[in-house]
Design a protein around this motif. Structure first.
Motif, mmCIF file in Angstrom:
data_model
loop_
_atom_site.group_PDB
_atom_site.id
_atom_site.type_symbol
_atom_site.label_atom_id
_atom_site.label_comp_id
_atom_site.label_asym_id
_atom_site.label_seq_id
_atom_site.Cartn_x
_atom_site.Cartn_y
_atom_site.Cartn_z
ATOM 1 N N ASN A 153 -3.431 10.501 -2.458
ATOM 2 C CA ASN A 153 -3.482 8.987 -2.070
ATOM 3 C C ASN A 153 -2.756 8.550 -0.872
ATOM 4 O O ASN A 153 -2.293 7.395 -1.041
ATOM 5 C CB ASN A 153 -3.056 8.117 -3.420
ATOM 6 N N TYR A 154 -2.796 9.101 0.070
ATOM 7 C CA TYR A 154 -2.232 8.735 1.323
ATOM 8 C C TYR A 154 -2.825 7.355 1.768
ATOM 9 O O TYR A 154 -4.328 7.545 1.964
ATOM 10 C CB TYR A 154 -2.219 9.798 2.499
ATOM 11 N N PRO A 155 -2.246 6.486 2.119
ATOM 12 C CA PRO A 155 -2.858 5.078 2.571
ATOM 13 C C PRO A 155 -3.698 5.411 3.762
ATOM 14 O O PRO A 155 -3.421 6.385 4.452
ATOM 15 C CB PRO A 155 -1.752 4.165 2.665
ATOM 16 N N GLN A 163 7.231 18.512 -4.899
ATOM 17 C CA GLN A 163 6.466 19.325 -5.401
ATOM 18 C C GLN A 163 6.782 20.788 -5.294
ATOM 19 O O GLN A 163 7.625 20.906 -4.533
ATOM 20 C CB GLN A 163 5.128 19.151 -4.446
ATOM 21 N N ASN A 180 0.546 15.294 2.266
ATOM 22 C CA ASN A 180 0.822 16.255 1.009
ATOM 23 C C ASN A 180 0.529 15.589 -0.278
ATOM 24 O O ASN A 180 0.838 16.059 -1.239
ATOM 25 C CB ASN A 180 2.181 16.881 1.058
ATOM 26 N N ILE A 181 -0.143 14.300 -0.106
ATOM 27 C CA ILE A 181 -0.420 13.667 -1.243
ATOM 28 C C ILE A 181 -2.163 13.351 -1.214
ATOM 29 O O ILE A 181 -2.482 13.148 -0.140
ATOM 30 C CB ILE A 181 0.677 12.382 -1.505
ATOM 31 N N PHE A 207 0.893 -1.242 0.070
ATOM 32 C CA PHE A 207 0.023 0.147 0.006
ATOM 33 C C PHE A 207 0.998 1.249 0.023
ATOM 34 O O PHE A 207 0.440 2.479 0.175
ATOM 35 C CB PHE A 207 -1.014 -0.002 1.112
ATOM 36 N N LEU A 208 2.363 0.944 0.097
ATOM 37 C CA LEU A 208 3.025 2.246 0.239
ATOM 38 C C LEU A 208 2.881 3.101 -1.450
ATOM 39 O O LEU A 208 2.799 2.381 -2.249
ATOM 40 C CB LEU A 208 4.358 1.904 0.315
ATOM 41 N N VAL A 209 2.642 4.341 -1.238
ATOM 42 C CA VAL A 209 2.905 5.310 -2.374
ATOM 43 C C VAL A 209 4.004 6.143 -2.421
ATOM 44 O O VAL A 209 4.593 6.462 -1.432
ATOM 45 C CB VAL A 209 1.601 6.033 -2.468
ATOM 46 N N ASN A 210 4.227 6.504 -3.739
ATOM 47 C CA ASN A 210 5.267 7.518 -3.781
ATOM 48 C C ASN A 210 4.892 8.916 -3.357
ATOM 49 O O ASN A 210 3.852 9.148 -3.562
ATOM 50 C CB ASN A 210 5.942 7.534 -5.086
ATOM 51 N N ARG A 211 6.060 9.748 -3.168
ATOM 52 C CA ARG A 211 5.608 11.182 -2.581
ATOM 53 C C ARG A 211 6.605 11.912 -3.394
ATOM 54 O O ARG A 211 7.725 12.171 -3.088
ATOM 55 C CB ARG A 211 5.977 11.259 -1.142
ATOM 56 N N PRO A 212 6.006 12.057 -4.568
ATOM 57 C CA PRO A 212 6.936 12.678 -5.771
ATOM 58 C C PRO A 212 7.176 14.391 -5.069
ATOM 59 O O PRO A 212 6.210 14.745 -4.519
ATOM 60 C CB PRO A 212 5.883 12.944 -6.987
#
Lengths: 539, 203
Positions: free
Chosen positions: B115-117, A351, B112-113, A344-349
C-alpha cells in the motif's frame, strides 16, 4: 584518561572488563545482547583472559555466574527483562546464598515493547529478592555503577542487580574509562556450606540477607547515586529515576531549573532522603520509566497528605517509555508547534527477509493445513513470529520461550487435532527440550516443526547451541526416529515438504520435522562456525 | 560554520536519520559519529536494534552540541535535519522537525509494502517543506560506482549543514570502510563529494 563512544550496553561491558570479571554469561535478548557481544570483541576475550559465552538460556547463564562467584571470582550475567523470569529461580536464591566473588546481574527492560512481549519492570525483581538495585541515567553512570556494583557485591557478599531500559541500552555517547582492576584469584567461601540451601542452613542465610537490609539502605543513602539538587521554588519537588532524569534536564536545557530534584539511581529507596525532600516541598512529581515503583511506595495505602503526581493520576502515561515531550507535558510546559505527519503515510511493518527459509516452511505448512480449520499452530519467539502477520497468518501463539511445544501439548491433550508447534533452533535449545520430553513421555499427538536456520537470527546472528547437533539432541529425548524428518525448505521441494507435513499431521504421536536452511543474513558466519566445528571434530 | 564559531556559540544539531532496515542508515550514523568525535563535540546517538530492523522502518536520533547533551531522544519539533535514504520515511518523522529544519532525502522509494502511497504525492509533500532537498541519490551513486553508496551521497549533501569540517567526514569514511580496501573507500569519498556538490547546487 581514555574516552570511548559507547552504547549503554557497551559501557556496561567495558566496565565489567575493567572491573576484572572472569566470566560473562548470557542468552541473547534485545535490548541486552550488545553487552556480551562487546566482551566477545574485546582483546581480553581473544587472548582467553575472559570467558564470554552464550548459554542455553538465562537460567543456565545465571547459575554459571553464581558458580564463578562461588570460587571468589567476579562474574556478570545479562539478559532482557523477560529473561530474568527464566533465571528467576537461581536469581532469587542467589540472594540467600549471597555472593563470594562479585556477582552482577544486568536486566535490560523494554518499555514500549519495541522487541518484547511485555514491559515488566526489573526493579520489582530486585525488591522481590531484597538485594541492591542500580539504575543508571546515562552511559557514563552505567560504566561507573558497574565498578561500584562489583565492590558493593563483595563488600556485603550479595548479588547486585543493574537495571537499564531500551533507550540507554541502545544510545551511544562518550564514556571516560577508569583504571582496570586485576581479576580475583581463586578463593572458595570460608564457610563451605554457604551455598547449601538446605532448610536449616537456608534459614541462617536468610537471616543474614534480612540483617543486610539496613546495610543496603545505608549504601543507598550515602553512595552518591541518590542525590539532591537544590532548587528555590519549593512549590514542586521532582523525584526522578534512571533515564527519565535526562528527559527532565532536557526540558531545562539553557534554562534556570527552579525546582528541587531528587535523583534516584540506587535501591532500596533511600527513605530518609525522600522524607526530608517531600517535607520541604508543596507537591511532588515522580518521573520513572517502567512501573510506578517509587510512586507506589511513597503513597502507600494512605497517601502522604500532599499531591503526588505521576503515573497513578495520569500526569505521566502508565504504559510505554518516556520521552522529553511526555516529561514536558507532565511539567505543564506549553505544547511545541510541530509539523503534521501526512495522513497518507502508511506503516512499514517488519517482514521476513527476501530469501528467508521460514517463508518456504510457512508456505508448505499452510498448504498442508489447508484442509483443516485455522487456529492450530502454537509458535514461539524469533523472526518466525512474523508468521502471525500477512501474507502467512500461520501461527496462533507467542507467549514465552519454549511455550509452542507445551501449549500445543495442552491443546492436543484437550482434543485439538492436528496441532502444530513451530519453534526456532535456538529457542528449542533454550526451553523446548523439556517440553519435547513431556510430549515423548506421553506420546502426545503433536507435530513439532523446528525452524533450524542455524543461528539466533532475530537478535543479530549469535551462535546457536544447536548448531551441528540438533538431531542428536532431539533423539536424545527418546523420540521415535521414524518420526524425525529433516527437510530443506526451498521452493523446489515444496510439494514433497507438504507431503511430509501432511503425513506427520495425521500421525497419532510425537513427530519432529527439522526445516533446515541457514539464515540468509548470517550465512557467512554460520559457514565459519560449521567449519570450526568440523575442524575440532577431526582433531 | 567553522569550528571557531562552534566554540563561541551554543552550537547544536539534532539530526534524524531515517530509512528502511538494510539501507545503510547505521553507516551514516557511524560516519557522523567519527566526525563528531574528531571535532571534539558532545554527542548522543540513539540507535534502533532488534526486531524492528527487518524490512521495517528504522531511525536513529543523532544529537551534536558543544555542551553536554541531556536527552538521548530528540524532542518533537526540535530536529534541525532529517536525512532519509527513502522519501516516505523522511515524512514519517516530520513532527520532529523544527519550523526552520531541513529535509535531505533520496527520492527513490523502497517499495516493500503493498500500500505504498502515490509517489508524486510523497514527493510533493516533501517539496512543500520550506527547506528540502529531494534528489535521486541512487542514480548519483550508480554513476560513481554502486548504488550502495547512495547513503554516503546523502551524507555528503548533509555534511555542509552539520557544522563539522568536510575533511572530518572524509576521515570518517576512511575509518569506516578501512577494512574493505581502497576501492570502496574511494567510491564512498566520491559519493560524499558528489553529495556536497548537490547541496550547493540546490542552495
Amino acid at each position: 584518561m581514555r574516552k570511548l563512544p559507547l552504547l549503554g550496553d557497551e559501557a556496561i561491558a567495558q566496565a565489567a572488563i575493567d572491573a576484572g570479571i572472569t566470566s560473562i554469561y548470557a542468552y541473547p535478548g534485545t535490548p541486552s545482547t550488545e553487552i556480551t557481544e562487546y566482551v566477545q570483541k574485546s582483546k581480553q576475550f581473544r587472548e582467553h583472559q575472559i570467558i564470554a559465552q552464550w548459554c542455553a538460556n538465562e537460567k543456565t547463564a545465571m547459575e554459571a555466574a553464581i558458580g564463578v562467584s562461588y570460587t571468589g571470582k567476579r562474574s556478570m550475567t545479562c539478559m532482557k527483562h523477560v529473561g530474568l523470569n527464566v533465571a528467576a529461580d537461581p536469581f532469587m536464591n542467589s540472594a540467600i546464598t549471597g555472593a563470594n566473588g562479585g556477582l552482577v546481574v544486568v536486566s535490560a527492560d523494554d518499555p514500549s515493547m519495541h522487541s518484547s512481549q511485555n514491559e515488566q519492570d526489573s526493579r520489582y525483581f530486585g525488591k522481590f529478592a531484597q538485594i541492591p538495585v542500580l539504575e543508571p541515567h546515562d552511559q557514563q553512570e552505567a560504566y561507573d555503577m558497574v565498578h561500584y556494583a562489583f565492590n558493593l557485591s563483595e563488600k556485603f557478599q550479595t548479588p547486585v542487580l543493574l537495571r537499564i531500559t531500551t533507550r540507554l541500552a541502545h544510545s551511544r555517547s562518550g564514556v571516560t574509562l577508569k583504571d582496570s582492576t586485576a581479576q580475583n584469584t581463586l578463593k572458595l567461601p570460608d564457610d563451605l556450606q554457604r551455598f547449601v540451601l538446605l532448610p536449616a542452613l537456608a534459614k541462617k542465610r536468610y537471616k543474614i540477607l534480612l540483617d543486610n537490609q539496613v546495610n543496603f539502605l545505608q549504601e543507598s543513602l550515602h553512595s552518591g547515586f541518590n542525590r539532591l539538587i537544590q532548587g528555590v521554588d519549593k512549590s514542586l519537588g521532582i523525584i526522578v529515576s534512571g533515564i527519565a532524569f535526562n528527559y527532565l534536564m532536557e526540558n531545562f536545557q539553557h534554562k534556570n531549573l527552579p525546582f528541587p530534584i531528587l535523583k534516584i539511581g540506587q535501591y532500596p529507596i533511600p527513605n530518609e532522603l525522600i522524607r526530608n525532600f517531600v517535607n520541604e516541598v508543596d507537591e511532588v512529581l515522580i518521573l520513572e520509566e517502567g512501573y510506578p515503583l517509587i510512586e507506589e511506595q511513597l503513597l502507600g495505602f494512605l497517601g502522604i497528605g500532599k499531591n503526588v503526581h505521576g503515573k497513578f493520576d495520569a500526569t505521566v502515561p502508565r504504559a510505554g517509555e518516556l520521552n522529553p515531550n511526555l516529561v514536558a507535558k507532565a511539567l505543564k510546559f506549553p505544547e511545541v508547534k510541530m509539523n503534521t505527519v501526512p495522513e497518507f503515510l502508511v506503516n512499514r511493518p517488519p517482514q521476513l527477509c527476501a530469501g528467508c527459509p521460514h517463508i518456504d516452511t510457512y508456505n508448505a505448512l499452510n498448504d498442508a493445513l489447508s484442509e483443516f480449520t485455522q487456529g492450530r499452530v502454537m509458535s514461539d519467539i524469533g523472526c518466525y513470529t512474523l508468521g502471525a502477520l500477512p501474507p502467512f497468518n500461520t501461527i496462533n501463539s507467542c507467549v514465552d520461550m519454549g511455550a509452542s511445544i507445551t501449549m500445543a501439548k495442552g491443546a492436543s491433550d484437550a482434543g485439538l487435532r492436528p496441532v502444530v508447534s513451530v519453534i526456532g533452533d535456538s529457542t528449542f535449545i533454550h526451553s523446548g527440550i523439556t517440553g519435547l520430553i513431556d510430549c515423548v513421555t506421553y506420546n502426545t499427538p503433536i507435530t513439532i516443526i523446528i525452524l533450524d536456520n542455524e543461528t539466533t537470527a532475530m537478535t543479530g546472528g549469535q551462535k546457536s547451541l544447536a548448531l551441528g547437533r540438533l538431531e542428536s539432541v532431539v533423539l536424545g529425548t527418546g523420540l521415535d526416529p521414524d518420526h524425525l524428518h529433516i527437510i530443506d525448505p526451498r521452493k523446489k521441494f515444496h510439494s514433497e515438504n507438504v507431503e511430509i507435513f501432511k503425513k506427520e499431521l495425521s500421525y497419532e504421536g510425537v513427530s519432529v520435522v527439522i526445516a533446515r536452511r541457514e539464515c540468509i543474513v548470517a550465512i557467512d558466519q554460520i559457514k565459519k562456525e560449521l567449519q570450526s566445528i568440523a575442524v575440532s571434530k577431526n582433531i | 560554520m567553522t569550528n571557531e564559531t562552534i566554540n563561541k556559540n551554543n552550537f547544536k544539531k539534532d539530526i534524524i536519520i531515517a530509512g528502511v532496515g538494510g539501507q545503510g542508515i547505521v553507516s551514516i550514523a557511524s560516519a557522523i559519529g567519527y566526525a563528531t568525535l574528531e571535532s571534539k563535540l558532545f554527542f548522543k546517538q540513539s540507535e534502533v536494534h532488534g526486531m524492528s530492523q527487518r524490512g521495517g522502518e528504522v531511525q536513529s536520533h543523532f544529537r551534536i552540541a558543544n555542551y553536554p547533551i541531556q536527552s538521548d531522544l530528540i524532542p518533537i519539533g526540535n530536529a534541525d535535519l532529517i536525512i532519509s535514504v527513502e522519501p516516505l520515511e523522511a515524512l514519517r518523522y516530520v513532527n520532529y522537525l523544527a519550523p526552520d529544519g531541513w529535509i535531505i532525502t533520496n527520492s527513490v522509494p523502497y517499495n516493500n509494502i503493498t500500500n505504498y502511497p502515490d509517489l508524486v504525492q510523497v514527493h510533493n509533500e516533501i517539496k512543500s517543506f520550506k527547506n528540502s532537498i529531494l534528489f535521486d541519490a541512487d542514480s548519483e551513486a550508480r554513476k560513481i560506482g554502486s548504488v550502495k553508496a547512495a547513503n554516503m551521497v546523502l551524507l555528503g549533501a548533509a555534511s555542509e549543514f552539520l557544522g563539522i569540517q568536510f575533511e572530518m567526514f572524509e576521515n570518517a569514511i576512511k575509518t569506516l570502510f578501512g577494512r574493505k580496501g581502497d576501492k570502496i573507500i574511494d567510491m564512498n569519498l566520491k559519493a560524499l563529494a558528489r553529495g556536497k556538490e548537490i547541496f550547493h547546487f540546490n542552495m
